[in-house]
Scaffold this motif. Structure first.
Motif, PDB file in Angstrom:
ATOM      1  N   TRP A   1       0.830  -1.206   0.000  1.00 42.38           N
ATOM      2  CA  TRP A   1       0.000   0.000   0.000  1.00 42.38           C
ATOM      3  C   TRP A   1       0.866   1.259   0.000  1.00 42.38           C
ATOM      4  O   TRP A   1       0.459   2.302  -0.539  1.00 42.38           O
ATOM      5  CB  TRP A   1      -0.941   0.008   1.199  1.00 42.38           C
ATOM      6  CG  TRP A   1      -2.059  -0.980   1.104  1.00 42.38           C
ATOM      7  CD1 TRP A   1      -2.351  -1.984   1.981  1.00 42.38           C
ATOM      8  CD2 TRP A   1      -3.034  -1.077   0.065  1.00 42.38           C
ATOM      9  NE1 TRP A   1      -3.438  -2.697   1.566  1.00 42.38           N
ATOM     10  CE2 TRP A   1      -3.890  -2.161   0.387  1.00 42.38           C
ATOM     11  CE3 TRP A   1      -3.270  -0.349  -1.101  1.00 42.38           C
ATOM     12  CZ2 TRP A   1      -4.963  -2.537  -0.419  1.00 42.38           C
ATOM     13  CZ3 TRP A   1      -4.340  -0.724  -1.915  1.00 42.38           C
ATOM     14  CH2 TRP A   1      -5.170  -1.801  -1.572  1.00 42.38           C
ATOM     15  N   VAL A   2       2.045   1.177   0.604  1.00 44.44           N
ATOM     16  CA  VAL A   2       2.955   2.326   0.543  1.00 44.44           C
ATOM     17  C   VAL A   2       3.397   2.580  -0.901  1.00 44.44           C
ATOM     18  O   VAL A   2       3.458   3.730  -1.357  1.00 44.44           O
ATOM     19  CB  VAL A   2       4.189   2.092   1.444  1.00 44.44           C
ATOM     20  CG1 VAL A   2       5.200   3.226   1.282  1.00 44.44           C
ATOM     21  CG2 VAL A   2       3.770   1.980   2.898  1.00 44.44           C
TER      22      VAL A   2
ATOM     23  N   CYS B   1       0.652   4.194  -2.593  1.00 44.31           N
ATOM     24  CA  CYS B   1       0.605   5.583  -2.145  1.00 44.31           C
ATOM     25  C   CYS B   1       1.562   6.447  -2.978  1.00 44.31           C
ATOM     26  O   CYS B   1       1.203   7.537  -3.430  1.00 44.31           O
ATOM     27  CB  CYS B   1       0.947   5.637  -0.664  1.00 44.31           C
ATOM     28  SG  CYS B   1       0.821   7.262   0.086  1.00 44.31           S
TER      29      CYS B   1
ATOM     30  N   GLN C   1       0.570   9.444  -5.769  1.00 48.07           N
ATOM     31  CA  GLN C   1       1.086  10.810  -5.712  1.00 48.07           C
ATOM     32  C   GLN C   1       1.748  11.202  -7.033  1.00 48.07           C
ATOM     33  O   GLN C   1       1.636  12.352  -7.485  1.00 48.07           O
ATOM     34  CB  GLN C   1       2.080  10.937  -4.564  1.00 48.07           C
ATOM     35  CG  GLN C   1       2.499  12.362  -4.254  1.00 48.07           C
ATOM     36  CD  GLN C   1       1.348  13.247  -3.833  1.00 48.07           C
ATOM     37  OE1 GLN C   1       1.288  14.414  -4.195  1.00 48.07           O
ATOM     38  NE2 GLN C   1       0.399  12.703  -3.061  1.00 48.07           N
TER      39      GLN C   1
ATOM     40  N   CYS D   1      -3.939   8.655  -2.554  1.00 47.49           N
ATOM     41  CA  CYS D   1      -2.676   8.580  -1.831  1.00 47.49           C
ATOM     42  C   CYS D   1      -2.922   8.577  -0.322  1.00 47.49           C
ATOM     43  O   CYS D   1      -2.329   7.776   0.417  1.00 47.49           O
ATOM     44  CB  CYS D   1      -1.770   9.749  -2.232  1.00 47.49           C
ATOM     45  SG  CYS D   1      -0.186   9.812  -1.383  1.00 47.49           S
ATOM     46  N   LEU D   2      -3.812   9.450   0.132  1.00 44.67           N
ATOM     47  CA  LEU D   2      -4.147   9.483   1.555  1.00 44.67           C
ATOM     48  C   LEU D   2      -4.841   8.199   1.983  1.00 44.67           C
ATOM     49  O   LEU D   2      -4.568   7.649   3.065  1.00 44.67           O
ATOM     50  CB  LEU D   2      -5.034  10.700   1.843  1.00 44.67           C
ATOM     51  CG  LEU D   2      -5.526  10.867   3.285  1.00 44.67           C
ATOM     52  CD1 LEU D   2      -4.356  10.983   4.248  1.00 44.67           C
ATOM     53  CD2 LEU D   2      -6.443  12.092   3.403  1.00 44.67           C
TER      54      LEU D   2
ATOM     55  N   PHE E   1      -4.564   5.172   0.604  1.00 48.93           N
ATOM     56  CA  PHE E   1      -3.586   4.083   0.623  1.00 48.93           C
ATOM     57  C   PHE E   1      -2.690   4.167   1.860  1.00 48.93           C
ATOM     58  O   PHE E   1      -2.279   3.143   2.411  1.00 48.93           O
ATOM     59  CB  PHE E   1      -2.741   4.116  -0.647  1.00 48.93           C
ATOM     60  CG  PHE E   1      -3.509   3.800  -1.903  1.00 48.93           C
ATOM     61  CD1 PHE E   1      -4.628   2.978  -1.865  1.00 48.93           C
ATOM     62  CD2 PHE E   1      -3.127   4.319  -3.131  1.00 48.93           C
ATOM     63  CE1 PHE E   1      -5.350   2.684  -3.017  1.00 48.93           C
ATOM     64  CE2 PHE E   1      -3.836   4.029  -4.277  1.00 48.93           C
ATOM     65  CZ  PHE E   1      -4.953   3.209  -4.224  1.00 48.93           C
ATOM     66  N   ALA E   2      -2.370   5.396   2.281  1.00 48.32           N
ATOM     67  CA  ALA E   2      -1.575   5.567   3.498  1.00 48.32           C
ATOM     68  C   ALA E   2      -2.334   5.040   4.711  1.00 48.32           C
ATOM     69  O   ALA E   2      -1.741   4.436   5.615  1.00 48.32           O
ATOM     70  CB  ALA E   2      -1.215   7.044   3.685  1.00 48.32           C
TER      71      ALA E   2
ATOM     72  N   TYR F   1       1.521   9.416   4.859  1.00 48.14           N
ATOM     73  CA  TYR F   1       1.064  10.314   3.797  1.00 48.14           C
ATOM     74  C   TYR F   1       1.980  11.516   3.640  1.00 48.14           C
ATOM     75  O   TYR F   1       2.334  11.907   2.517  1.00 48.14           O
ATOM     76  CB  TYR F   1      -0.366  10.765   4.101  1.00 48.14           C
ATOM     77  CG  TYR F   1      -0.891  11.811   3.131  1.00 48.14           C
ATOM     78  CD1 TYR F   1      -1.159  11.484   1.811  1.00 48.14           C
ATOM     79  CD2 TYR F   1      -1.110  13.127   3.548  1.00 48.14           C
ATOM     80  CE1 TYR F   1      -1.646  12.438   0.915  1.00 48.14           C
ATOM     81  CE2 TYR F   1      -1.592  14.076   2.672  1.00 48.14           C
ATOM     82  CZ  TYR F   1      -1.851  13.732   1.357  1.00 48.14           C
ATOM     83  OH  TYR F   1      -2.315  14.689   0.475  1.00 48.14           O
TER      84      TYR F   1
ATOM     85  N   SER G   1       3.869  12.628   0.334  1.00 51.83           N
ATOM     86  CA  SER G   1       3.396  13.834  -0.353  1.00 51.83           C
ATOM     87  C   SER G   1       4.222  15.072  -0.055  1.00 51.83           C
ATOM     88  O   SER G   1       4.170  16.046  -0.817  1.00 51.83           O
ATOM     89  CB  SER G   1       1.933  14.107   0.022  1.00 51.83           C
ATOM     90  OG  SER G   1       1.812  14.390   1.412  1.00 51.83           O
TER      91      SER G   1
END
Length: 368
Positions: A68-69, A72, A76, A261-262, A264-265, A326, A330
């Motif tokens: 998941w990272v 993420c 992004q 992205c958020l 997935f974080a 996140y 980001s």
């Protein structure tokens, strides 16, 4: 040479009463010790109270799901690529041809400036303006592109926030929602009309200049040539319906990918906030981040995200860990990549810098 019977002045000692007087303590000499003790006590108490959550957050980070990272990071990258596509489409509509890679490089570098420098938004805007001018954009077109990017980004963010509020069950006044949509639409249509019909503004501009010059006692023709030059530059912009729809579509991809992205974080640390809460958390963080208090919104943006994610269903420890992941992607990762891109791709020559300096001295900067 010293006179007989006289002691050289360098060897004289001042009277004991004035030689190195003792330091006199002020009335509140004890206050700094009290404040120091209070600060240490506060830190100890906060550490004791927050330790369970910090420990849980650390456990969540040690059990992180790296797949998941990776998702993420990919989200992004898609988000920044989408914003670069918005810029590219607007510049192409104005007759400025620049490839996607060039626009993406500018987005990464300008984002790094905005995230890390004090008053970063100012440096970021000036840098983007400078690069688009090098690609052949006139001063007015370069400023117009920056303004349109801002309008489109704000409109898509407002749409995400409204979607999250409706999905969350928050009562939104139909009148307020309708007025907001109409205002955004009128603003965008007005900018588009100006870009497509600059000639229709000529008489209005002359009328305003005539009244202003009469009020200030200036020559009646002062500013008329400059106004004509601005209209001539705007005449090169042809933002059709297709360009408008595509620009909004890329902006939507930019925002949705950032939300992903958020999300997935959150999943990377085992948190599963609601979809509506995720949208509200993202919108709130972006709104708070627009306040230029600290580079990257350090501190207050993180607080807003943690609070919103907690309300959305994550535990306090999970929210803290998710925000850490996140922001590492980001903010930290994007800033690092952006500065590397800047150092590799944007080593401006002295001649280019001199040309930009001349433009600014002539008053060809954004907004003039």
């Amino acid at each position: 040479m010293a006179l007989p019977g006289k002691t050289p002045w360098r060897l004289r000692r001042p009277p004991p009463s004035v030689a190195e007087p003792g330091r006199v303590r002020g009335r509140f000499w004890w206050l700094k010790y009290v404040l120091g003790l209070a600060l240490i006590t506060l830190l100890v108490v906060e550490g004791t109270l927050l330790w369970p959550k910090l420990n849980e957050s650390w456990q969540a980070l040690t059990e992180i799901h790296w797949g998941w990272v990776a998702a993420c990071i990919a989200a992004q990258a898609v988000s920044l690529s989408g914003y670069a596509s918005v810029q590219q489409r607007l510049l192409n509509a104005a007759g400025v041809v620049a490839g996607h890679l060039k626009n993406l490089s500018v987005i990464y570098a300008s984002t790094a400036m905005a995230l890390t420098l004090p008053a970063g938004q100012v440096f970021s805007t000036a840098f983007t303006y400078k690069q688009t001018r090098k690609w052949g954009a006139t001063p007015i077109v370069a400023s117009w592109q920056l303004a349109m990017c801002g309008v489109i980004a704000a409109a898509t963010l407002a749409l995400l926030g409204a979607t999250g509020a409706l999905a969350f069950g928050t009562k939104v006044s139909p009148v307020t929602l309708t007025i907001s949509i109409i205002c955004v639409a009128l603003l965008f249509v007005g900018l588009r009309y100006i870009a497509q019909n600059p000639g229709s503004l000529e008489r209005l501009g002359h009328w305003v200049l005539a009244r202003y010059n009469s009020f200030r006692g200036n020559h009646p023709d002062r500013g008329v040539s400059r106004w004509s030059e601005i209209l001539t530059q705007l005449d090169s912009v042809e933002l059709g319906r297709t360009d408008t729809v595509i620009a909004f579509g890329w902006s939507a991809i930019h925002r949705v990918a950032d939300v992903a992205c958020l999300g997935f974080a959150c999943w990377a640390v085992g948190a599963h906030p609601s979809f509506a809460g995720l949208l509200i958390a993202f919108t709130a963080a972006k709104a708070v981040g627009s306040i230029p208090l600290m580079p990257g919104g350090l501190g207050y943006v993180d607080t807003a995200l943690i609070t919103a994610l907690t309300i959305a269903g994550a535990t306090g420890a999970q929210a803290l860990a998710a925000v850490f992941v996140y922001r590492m992607v980001s903010l930290v990762l994007v800033a690092l990549v952006g500065w590397v891109v800047f150092l590799i791709s944007f080593r401006a020559t002295h001649r280019d810098d001199a040309d930009m300096t001349i433009d600014f001295e002539r008053g060809d900067q954004p907004g003039v």
